[in-house]
Design an enzyme around this catalytic site. Structure first.
Site, PDB file in Angstrom:
ATOM      1  N   SER A  62       0.847  -1.193   0.000  1.00  0.00           N
ATOM      2  CA  SER A  62       0.000   0.000   0.000  1.00  0.00           C
ATOM      3  C   SER A  62       0.887   1.250   0.000  1.00  0.00           C
ATOM      4  O   SER A  62       1.693   1.424  -0.894  1.00  0.00           O
ATOM      5  CB  SER A  62      -0.971  -0.033   1.195  1.00  0.00           C
ATOM      6  OG  SER A  62      -2.007   0.916   1.035  1.00  0.00           O
ATOM      7  N   HIS A 111      -5.065  -5.245  -1.569  1.00  0.00           N
ATOM      8  CA  HIS A 111      -5.972  -5.057  -0.436  1.00  0.00           C
ATOM      9  C   HIS A 111      -7.079  -6.113  -0.489  1.00  0.00           C
ATOM     10  O   HIS A 111      -8.247  -5.818  -0.707  1.00  0.00           O
ATOM     11  CB  HIS A 111      -6.571  -3.651  -0.471  1.00  0.00           C
ATOM     12  CG  HIS A 111      -5.566  -2.559  -0.239  1.00  0.00           C
ATOM     13  ND1 HIS A 111      -4.699  -2.147  -1.229  1.00  0.00           N
ATOM     14  CD2 HIS A 111      -5.294  -1.808   0.847  1.00  0.00           C
ATOM     15  CE1 HIS A 111      -3.928  -1.166  -0.745  1.00  0.00           C
ATOM     16  NE2 HIS A 111      -4.273  -0.944   0.508  1.00  0.00           N
ATOM     17  N   GLU A 125      -2.008  -2.474  -8.189  1.00  0.00           N
ATOM     18  CA  GLU A 125      -3.207  -2.734  -7.376  1.00  0.00           C
ATOM     19  C   GLU A 125      -3.626  -1.411  -6.759  1.00  0.00           C
ATOM     20  O   GLU A 125      -2.869  -0.457  -6.730  1.00  0.00           O
ATOM     21  CB  GLU A 125      -2.915  -3.795  -6.305  1.00  0.00           C
ATOM     22  CG  GLU A 125      -1.892  -3.380  -5.244  1.00  0.00           C
ATOM     23  CD  GLU A 125      -2.475  -2.595  -4.066  1.00  0.00           C
ATOM     24  OE1 GLU A 125      -3.659  -2.816  -3.713  1.00  0.00           O
ATOM     25  OE2 GLU A 125      -1.755  -1.758  -3.504  1.00  0.00           O
TER      26      GLU A 125
END
Length: 307
Positions: free
Chosen positions: A111, A278, A209
């Site tokens: 992330s 995620h 992502e």
């Protein structure tokens, strides 16, 4: 730049836990730490892990000090991030990369941690690991066993094989592509453009992502990467999980329409459907090592990230 692989872990080793971005959920973090201890590891927490400074886990200097201290600490063999959120880019140009270069060790997160993955690789050659974090993933009671099992690759230098046994994969552009596997969170990759840490995609397998981004936002980011030449320079593409990336407006393209448009335009081999990001389970991968993707066989083979 020479690829630098960190040494594997052994039972009894100490790992450091830091929060270089936002504050973690402390209850989840403690359960995540218990998981690491169950693997036979000792855990040392950074001082800013319990701190809050707005949406940050302490000031930039406090979080930077934790990062430097963990790399300098000879007892610490790996650095595991507690969670993402926001904040790593704020201190990226403050990091002493010579400390990282002289003390290569396992570095793990995803992330917002994507900015550090990119900076470490391009400044030092260090192989890092894109995987679920202690406070935001591993410590949750419903975390899938495959998410937790990803840490086992840190003890054993076997190649990673991703096939449709893990998740259905969809071919966007057919072909075979090889190169160093790089990437991570799309928003963070785009945020490197125009900085000294601008993502280098030349000859690389680019993984992307994201979470909570509408198709219009994903379109904007992919378009920026495309216009910056980053998609043309890549050897191929892996599309991971785009969690809750649905439109909140009446008129919209779908996420698939947006992603397919840019990958087809780049016309490099591309597969999507990887359970990386995620999501639950979240499959862990090393970044910076060589990998080969075959769309006919729907496979991804990734070289081990440790010595």
């Amino acid at each position: 730049m020479k690829v630098v692989k960190p040494n594997r872990l052994q039972k009894g080793d100490t790992v450091g836990v830091i929060a270089p971005a936002s504050p973690p959920n402390l209850e989840n973090l403690e359960r995540g730490i218990e998981y690491l201890q169950g693997l036979g590891l000792k855990v040392k927490k950074g001082r800013s892990v319990n701190e809050t400074y707005g949406y940050l886990a302490g000031t930039d200097q406090e979080r930077l000090d934790d990062l430097h201290e963990m790399f300098l600490d000879k007892e610490v063999k790996a650095i595991i991030c507690a969670c993402g959120g926001y904040g790593t880019a704020r201190m990226a140009d403050m990091i002493d990369y010579e400390i990282v270069r002289k003390n290569p060790k396992i570095f793990w997160g995803y992330s917002d941690i994507t900015f550090l993955h990119t900076a470490f690789r391009q400044e030092t050659g260090l192989v890092t690991f894109h995987g679920p974090m202690l406070g935001s993933d591993i410590g949750k009671e419903d975390t899938h066993a495959l998410s937790r099992d990803g840490f086992l690759q840190l003890f054993d230098s076997e190649a990673l094989s991703y096939t449709e046994q893990l998740s259905p994969l969809e071919v966007v552009v057919a072909g075979t592509a090889s190169g160093p596997l790089i990437g991570g969170n799309l928003s963070l990759l785009v945020s490197t453009l125009g900085t000294k840490f601008e993502i280098d995609t030349k000859g690389k397998l680019l993984f992307i992502e994201d979470i909570n981004e509408e198709p219009r936002s994903v379109d904007r980011m992919l378009n920026q990467l495309y216009m910056a030449g980053k998609l043309d320079e890549a050897s191929g593409f892996l599309v991971g999980d785009f969690c809750d990336c649905t439109s909140k407006r009446e008129l919209s393209l779908t996420l698939d329409e947006v992603i397919n448009h840019y990958l087809e335009r780049a016309n490099k081999p591309a597969l999507k459907g990887f359970q990386i990001g995620h999501c639950n389970p979240h499959i862990s991968i090393p970044l910076g090592v060589n990998a080969t993707m075959n769309t006919m066989e729907k496979t991804l083979i990734v070289e081990s990230g440790i010595l």
